[in-house]
Scaffold this motif. Sequence first.
Motif, PDB file in Angstrom:
ATOM      1  N   GLU A  16      13.284  -2.964 -10.237  1.00 60.82           N
ATOM      2  CA  GLU A  16      12.729  -1.895  -9.482  1.00 60.82           C
ATOM      3  C   GLU A  16      11.607  -2.253  -8.361  1.00 60.82           C
ATOM      4  O   GLU A  16      11.087  -3.249  -8.684  1.00 60.82           O
ATOM      5  N   THR A  34       4.616  -2.168 -11.947  1.00 62.61           N
ATOM      6  CA  THR A  34       4.933  -2.748 -10.539  1.00 62.61           C
ATOM      7  C   THR A  34       3.748  -3.661 -10.409  1.00 62.61           C
ATOM      8  O   THR A  34       2.007  -3.699  -9.991  1.00 62.61           O
ATOM      9  N   TYR A  87      11.594   2.304  -6.310  1.00 62.09           N
ATOM     10  CA  TYR A  87      10.572   3.922  -5.801  1.00 62.09           C
ATOM     11  C   TYR A  87       9.732   4.146  -4.927  1.00 62.09           C
ATOM     12  O   TYR A  87       9.764   3.637  -3.844  1.00 62.09           O
ATOM     13  N   TRP A 101       2.466  -5.488  -8.013  1.00 61.58           N
ATOM     14  CA  TRP A 101       2.003  -5.188  -6.346  1.00 61.58           C
ATOM     15  C   TRP A 101       2.281  -6.649  -5.261  1.00 61.58           C
ATOM     16  O   TRP A 101       2.769  -6.699  -4.411  1.00 61.58           O
ATOM     17  N   GLY A 116       8.770  -3.425 -12.058  1.00 64.69           N
ATOM     18  CA  GLY A 116       8.695  -3.251 -10.374  1.00 64.69           C
ATOM     19  C   GLY A 116       8.488  -4.500 -10.107  1.00 64.69           C
ATOM     20  O   GLY A 116       7.391  -4.818 -10.629  1.00 64.69           O
ATOM     21  N   SER A 151       1.135   1.085 -11.173  1.00 63.92           N
ATOM     22  CA  SER A 151       1.745   1.198  -9.984  1.00 63.92           C
ATOM     23  C   SER A 151       1.483   0.192  -8.693  1.00 63.92           C
ATOM     24  O   SER A 151       2.338  -0.025  -8.416  1.00 63.92           O
ATOM     25  N   GLU A 152       0.309  -0.543  -9.074  1.00 66.77           N
ATOM     26  CA  GLU A 152      -0.238  -1.522  -8.032  1.00 66.77           C
ATOM     27  C   GLU A 152      -0.952  -3.012  -9.026  1.00 66.77           C
ATOM     28  O   GLU A 152      -2.087  -2.650  -8.238  1.00 66.77           O
TER      29      GLU A 152
END
Length: 715
Positions: free
Chosen positions: A87, A671, A126, A673, A63, A626-627
């Motif tokens: 994503e 992901t 997401y 960021w 992502g 996530s980041e």
Amino acid sequence: MNQLHKIAAGFLAFVVITSCNKYQKLEFNVDKPESVATQEEIDAYPALKSYINRVSQPVFRWGVALGLQEYLDKGVKYRLANRNFDEIVLGYEMKHGAVVQADGSLDLAKVKSLLQTAGEAGMQVYGHTLMWHANQNASYLKGLISPLLVTAPAYPNDLNSAGLKDNSFANWTKLNGGNSISVVAGTGMGTGNNAVELNANGGATDLQLVSPGIAINRAHKYEVVMYVRSNGVGEGRISFEGLNNNTPLVDWTKSGTPTATFTTGISWKEIRFTINDFAADNIKLHFDLKNKAGVSYYIDINNLYVYDTQGAPVINNLVANGNFESGGGWGGWGGNSSRGVTADGMGVGNKGKAFYVTNPAKSANYWDVQTSYDFAAPLENGATYELSFWVKGTAPGIIRPELQSANYSSNGFGQVQVTTDWQLVTISTTATASDRSRLVYSYGEFAGTVYIDDVVLKNAKATGGSTTVVEKTAAEKKYILTEALDKWMSGMVGAGKSVVKAWDVVNEPMNDGSPYELKTGVGKTNMASDEFYWQDYLGKDYAVTAFKMARQYGNATDIHFINDYNLEFNLDKCRGLIAYVNYIESQGAKVDGIGTQMHIDINANKDNIAAMFKLLAATGKMIKVSELDMGVGVKTTAATAEHYKAQADMYKYVIDKYFELIPAKQRYGITIWSPLDSPVGSGWRPGEPVGLWTEGYVRKLAYSAVAKALEANAK
């Protein structure tokens, strides 16, 4: 012959000799600069998502974060995202603060457009993030739980409530449930005030209390005002004697829709409507309340009114349209200030309009920025005047109201301390001249925006128009905010369910200083304007409620994450988050995955990163980086080749360790960021070269390192 002539003669001879021969490539090479060769090698790598093995890793999502408009514009970032990632996650535009409007409505138009555009491109979206303490419409949420402001009508009360105030019920009639109707001290609005309690016992007969007769002028309109609450969900109405239709459909709460009855709950509800359908010169009111098992109703005595709207007022507010509902504001001047009337829903308590003044910066003098309201006639010399109004600001500061004459002489009310929450100000001053003709507010000492509502200026000798401030209880606040959360969750999750299959349901719950405890806003000063700590009102189960709602309004197969930062920096915070996940699930909610934000740099502790992944893997949950972004410890202008090499190595280390330590069935994805470096002075981590591309979309060494890591782990 000089050297230049020798070169020219030689070149001429070369041309003559070769002009009759076929061109042959000269046998010599020029070495490329190392930097060019390296860049060509980096540019030769395929798109990043091409390295993902969809057979062995069907769930894994690669992502990238970007802005909503960046994707909708279908420019370079749109193409970069579609080519390299499968994503996208929006940094801000799907959060509460971006979507929830001043009146609580949800503006989802752009979000829906983004979801449609992404769906057409085959791009997964997401959901980030449903519940957080930051990026909230905190003003709206605080307004929901702010004190209820009740201002008595500025007209005589034609309803004789003496029998309720002395608990004799003289001239009042208890038609049904008489033994269950009484005055209970301290149950009314405000401290120490009384209410009539109508205690239901679940019988077949509804509760009914009938007022004394009220003499009316049949040519006038009358307004009925009542405040009612109940300890559970209840229902009621006010019917009449003396109207042509004694059981009218009424828009009880100004919702815009007349109904036969109104509902009640644990918070005080205002019932306010007009009547003029008179069949007689006297009327009576019947307070009819549904008899429901276990439900008790309370009617506030001090604020129960029936009054003639065309009668003689007992108080004259010298500020016409002091609630700004007609849309008219006050004039003003000074510096680069601006002023006007807000949209509906931005007034005190999230109701109606308010007046605002924006002063970008403090001035040299407090009077440099002012607004002015002119009275219809000059004030009385020697009289004391009471000024009350509600006020809040985007930051703490000072404003100064005063009564002023045309020659600028004045009587000041003193400094008013403005906070970021609505507060009621009641102050007074005495007019010392006969030509005080205007009300002036000064804002020179304030930087930001000031909101003012419900301004009342009256002669202190006037009676009536009293104000009751009703603080909401902890139980009320929890109930109200749970309803607001449900509205937000149902709207956002419902809008996204066709495209969004995974959500950050709860973001950053754990306290940095006490990593086994939840964050809190209690005792925190100078909170940002968009900070709101749901957990301070809903309690430890706030995440339980959020996960249950997300499951209720989304798809059954959606993947729900809890997400936090610094889990690799503070392993106790990682353990605290895992413990909280266990608590959430012990209360009946389901957490599918844990997200770890990794806003790190080249000096991050590698042993801690590995230890974090092991702790997360042991939960058996889906795990998402996530980041992920990677700083080099200096700004772009000072970064060296060694910095960029270290950055590439750390990117590769994190990805390698993720694949090594997180079992395949638990790998939700990673992901990036910040795909691009951030320019100096703006963006995420401004001025830091954190991305895989430069600001000019040139691939960096980090790109090739990430590609190698994905390739090595594509199995």
